[in-house]
Design a protein around this motif. Structure first.
Motif, mmCIF file in Angstrom:
data_model
loop_
_atom_site.group_PDB
_atom_site.id
_atom_site.type_symbol
_atom_site.label_atom_id
_atom_site.label_comp_id
_atom_site.label_asym_id
_atom_site.label_seq_id
_atom_site.Cartn_x
_atom_site.Cartn_y
_atom_site.Cartn_z
ATOM 1 N N CYS A 181 0.752 -1.502 0.287
ATOM 2 C CA CYS A 181 -0.185 -0.197 -0.281
ATOM 3 C C CYS A 181 0.966 1.086 -0.022
ATOM 4 O O CYS A 181 0.741 2.397 0.673
ATOM 5 N N ILE B 206 2.499 -1.849 7.438
ATOM 6 C CA ILE B 206 1.673 -1.559 6.533
ATOM 7 C C ILE B 206 1.603 0.270 5.498
ATOM 8 O O ILE B 206 1.286 -0.261 6.925
ATOM 9 N N MET C 83 -1.004 -11.607 11.336
ATOM 10 C CA MET C 83 -1.830 -11.487 9.738
ATOM 11 C C MET C 83 -1.374 -12.901 9.208
ATOM 12 O O MET C 83 -0.891 -13.416 7.611
ATOM 13 N N THR D 265 -0.918 -9.426 2.459
ATOM 14 C CA THR D 265 -0.084 -8.879 1.366
ATOM 15 C C THR D 265 0.440 -9.175 0.646
ATOM 16 O O THR D 265 1.103 -8.601 -0.549
ATOM 17 N N ARG E 205 2.063 -0.433 15.557
ATOM 18 C CA ARG E 205 3.397 0.608 15.059
ATOM 19 C C ARG E 205 3.676 1.255 15.912
ATOM 20 O O ARG E 205 4.746 2.366 15.420
ATOM 21 N N VAL F 242 -7.540 -5.541 12.377
ATOM 22 C CA VAL F 242 -8.363 -4.096 12.688
ATOM 23 C C VAL F 242 -9.152 -3.439 12.998
ATOM 24 O O VAL F 242 -8.926 -2.878 13.777
ATOM 25 N N ALA G 90 -3.958 4.284 13.850
ATOM 26 C CA ALA G 90 -4.728 4.718 12.388
ATOM 27 C C ALA G 90 -4.106 3.581 11.641
ATOM 28 O O ALA G 90 -3.376 4.168 10.465
ATOM 29 N N ASN G 91 -4.016 2.143 11.930
ATOM 30 C CA ASN G 91 -3.342 1.457 11.154
ATOM 31 C C ASN G 91 -4.154 1.414 9.699
ATOM 32 O O ASN G 91 -4.133 0.170 9.578
ATOM 33 N N TRP G 92 -4.225 1.903 8.676
ATOM 34 C CA TRP G 92 -5.118 2.261 8.076
ATOM 35 C C TRP G 92 -4.533 0.832 6.976
ATOM 36 O O TRP G 92 -5.211 0.619 6.032
ATOM 37 N N GLY G 93 -3.437 0.582 6.982
ATOM 38 C CA GLY G 93 -2.999 -0.778 5.799
ATOM 39 C C GLY G 93 -3.859 -2.162 6.250
ATOM 40 O O GLY G 93 -3.827 -2.551 5.723
ATOM 41 N N ARG G 94 -4.315 -1.998 7.973
ATOM 42 C CA ARG G 94 -5.469 -3.393 7.568
ATOM 43 C C ARG G 94 -6.108 -3.661 7.312
ATOM 44 O O ARG G 94 -6.799 -4.749 7.088
ATOM 45 N N LEU H 156 -7.114 -2.447 3.740
ATOM 46 C CA LEU H 156 -7.120 -2.155 3.042
ATOM 47 C C LEU H 156 -6.402 -3.614 3.232
ATOM 48 O O LEU H 156 -6.737 -4.278 1.570
ATOM 49 N N ALA H 157 -5.719 -4.291 3.734
ATOM 50 C CA ALA H 157 -5.519 -5.748 3.891
ATOM 51 C C ALA H 157 -6.761 -6.815 3.760
ATOM 52 O O ALA H 157 -6.809 -6.998 2.655
ATOM 53 N N PRO I 6 -0.724 6.709 -0.276
ATOM 54 C CA PRO I 6 -1.094 6.858 1.125
ATOM 55 C C PRO I 6 -0.787 8.628 1.401
ATOM 56 O O PRO I 6 -0.117 9.525 0.542
#
Lengths: 406, 406
Positions: free
Chosen positions: A81, A116, A182, A228, A405, B307, B316-320, B322-323, B356
């Protein structure tokens, strides 16, 4: 077949290195594995629609169909991403490894694992690759450095090497893998690298990899989340000097069994080291109508949060297993289902032919206390079966992932 | 439309009761809801292959096609995976309620909720039903007792009543629901009872229920586990004296909107009260190719453990996100995806057109601090959309489910 010391450098003609490049806060985070001769390669990748940049890059290399010489891997950042910059970075990693190893960029596979959506600190990564190429060595120690460099939330390195004899020639298979969260591979798996000095045609190797991944890496789950970045690659450089192992060769079955042993070992190690895991859970479904039904049932039970928390609590709440089976989309007759738990502490029968079996709570607690638990489900509906591996869901899983993170 | 006090007894001609029968360690655990006149009934049930005995019994009642007069519900025991004895117990519950209410057993729906795989303490349940029938009353207090009696790990009772005017006649809809864990309704939901004094043809009522459940109860998830006992039943007794509401009636849309309001309110209350929840999460997917794609994406994001733990950690781990979308089995183009979070504390853009968006970690923490969080996903791929509701995954969820039975 015998298990020997080491990992990816155990087969003849493989060198490896793992160095600290400062991508993770501490520890090794860049690994390179090099074959001294052209290797036949096979690989499987994540089936997720959201593929990390290194996955896309490596799929391109595999599509070229040529030999592969090296694999470069970083941990601490998944390069997923990350948009157009991520694609450039994956290619730069291959170029840096090619330069450092004296091979072509089109002969290098790339993999990344970690957070990610954050841009790769590319300068540090490239410096790390140069250092790793400089440090490449055969032997047990370098394999240990490489497997350490691919760990993220893993608490133990996962590697193995085995040896079999084919036509009088000793053939070695080595492997390493990483993965802890994951983890819910879909047609592929987390990062895994398998090396062998056997010689196999490319099509045979790819078929063998695909079939074996389906019953090993694809049968584990830690948290139901597919990565991913899932990638398993195998390099076969033929340097043991043995015959070419086509599927028709009399020695092929010996090799296939050893290959499966390596992949199953690594897959189970990933499930056992699942984030926050206090239990390693094996679920077997027998006498199912179809293999697809058996697999769906195994995976639904393994991924149920309610089943997983019950094992964490050492609570014989078998009704949750049946409830999970009910939503698996598989056909079976509830009135013929039997369910039992087993561990080193004994066997506990919970349901027989659709009727609950009364059990003693103290005895149940005793059976569920060991770390390794087997769940056995019999359907009396056919002859198909499947086995899979997972872990429990603990406070620690929530802690690890509540603030990954930072 | 106005929201009024009360729940299932708010419409004309409904009485209810909730008593303590000793099935749960403490508190009310047997509820009865009675319509004073024959009511048209519609119901949806779990799609799990493993159906609890009361679900099978109530499906039989619905298949008879006749009017329904009463619903009897116990909490503290799901009467699921209880074999032949469980089937007998469900029928005995209907008979006891019929006797106590002076109606026919074939006019009584049965529902149970609680632990799975443990035989119902049937004597206590039958005594409780007799006591509840004796205590039946209209009014706000009795609805409160009934909703209390269907709670298990719920921390708050969930009920609502609304009033609309149809052709000058005030029509009332009341509802109650329970559910906190094993919440991932599939074509049905957890226990929900909706009453109305409107008059509707049976087919219209069933279609309305099915369509509304699909966008309300079927769009919530607490833990991805579908219950063996999911049931929503609606009774329409016509006692408001209004016209018959066919789908062609000019007042139908008013009624439909009010009906949806009641079901959406109850569904969101269940997600908000998810076991151990510290966050209430609304996920919306817009501009999807198809409604099925939009729904699959919403549900996969809502059920992802990674998530959910990130929201628990206000990370705010937004990549998860999208994953999770990548494994949903829905079609979309990653390069056109935009993702944003919103709460009472502000808006946070994370991804725009597949790239991003850099953000400030302090600002992110601030936006994620409130209990209610909206996740907005835009695909630029079509015109379909879907919204669903869930919660985070906390230490408390693990504690509640690590030792549920003891």
């Amino acid at each position: 077949m015998k298990v020997i010391e080491g990992g990816v450098t155990a087969p003849v003609g493989f060198r490896a290195a793992g160095v600290a490049a400062g991508i993770k806060p501490s520890g090794r985070d860049v690994a390179v594995v090099l074959s001294d001769a052209d290797a036949t390669a096979a690989a499987v990748f994540t089936q997720s629609l959201v593929k990390a940049a290194p996955v896309v890059y490596s799929q391109g290399v595999m599509n070229n169909g040529g030999p592969v010489r090296a694999i470069v891997i970083n941990s601490g950042n998944a390069n997923a991403c990350t948009g157009a910059a991520g694609e450039r970075h994956a290619a730069q990693m291959a170029e840096a490894a090619a330069k450092g190893c004296g091979v072509l960029a089109s002969e290098v596979l790339v993999a990344s694992t970690g957070v990610i959506g954050v841009p790769l600190p590319i300068e540090r990564v490239l410096d790390g690759i140069a250092a790793a190429c400089h440090a490449l060595e055969p032997g047990v120690q370098s394999a240990g450095h490489a497997v350490e460099a691919i760990m993220t939330t893993d608490t133990v390195p996962k590697q193995i090497a085995v040896q079999v004899e084919v036509d009088g020639t000793p053939v070695t298979i080595g492997g390493m893998a990483k993965g802890s969260g994951m983890i819910h591979p879909n047609m592929a798996t987390m990062l895994g690298v398998v090396t062998t000095d056997a010689r196999l045609p490319r099509g045979t190797l790819q078929t063998l990899l695909r079939e074996t991944v389906d019953v090993t890496f694809n049968m584990i789950s830690v948290d139901g989340d597919t990565s991913t970045n899932d990638t398993v690659a195998v390099l076969a450089n033929g340097m043991a000097g043995g015959p070419e192992l086509t599927a028709q060769h009399p020695g092929f079955e010996t090799f296939r069994a050893a290959f499966r042993y390596v992949l199953e070992f690594l897959a189970k190690e990933i499930a056992r080291d699942g984030e926050g895991a206090t239990k390693f859970i094996e679920v077997s479904v027998r006498q199912a109508r179809t293999a697809a039904d058996a697999r769906a049932l195994v995976k639904t039970v393994l991924t149920s949060s309610l089943v997983k928390t019950a094992f964490f609590g050492e609570d014989a709440n078998w009704g949750r297993i049946l409830a999970a089976m009910g939503r698996a989309g598989a056909a079976f007759d509830v009135a013929r289902v039997s369910i039992a738990f087993a561990s080193a502490a004994g066997l506990l029968e919970l349901m027989r032919d659709g009727e609950p079996v009364p059990f003693d709570e103290e005895e149940a607690k005793r059976v569920l206390r060991p770390r390794d638990i087997q769940v056995s489900i019999t359907l009396q509906d056919g002859t198909a079966e499947a086995t899979g591996w997972g872990c429990d869901l603990s406070y620690e899983y929530v802690r690890i992932n509540g603030d990954y993170r930072t």
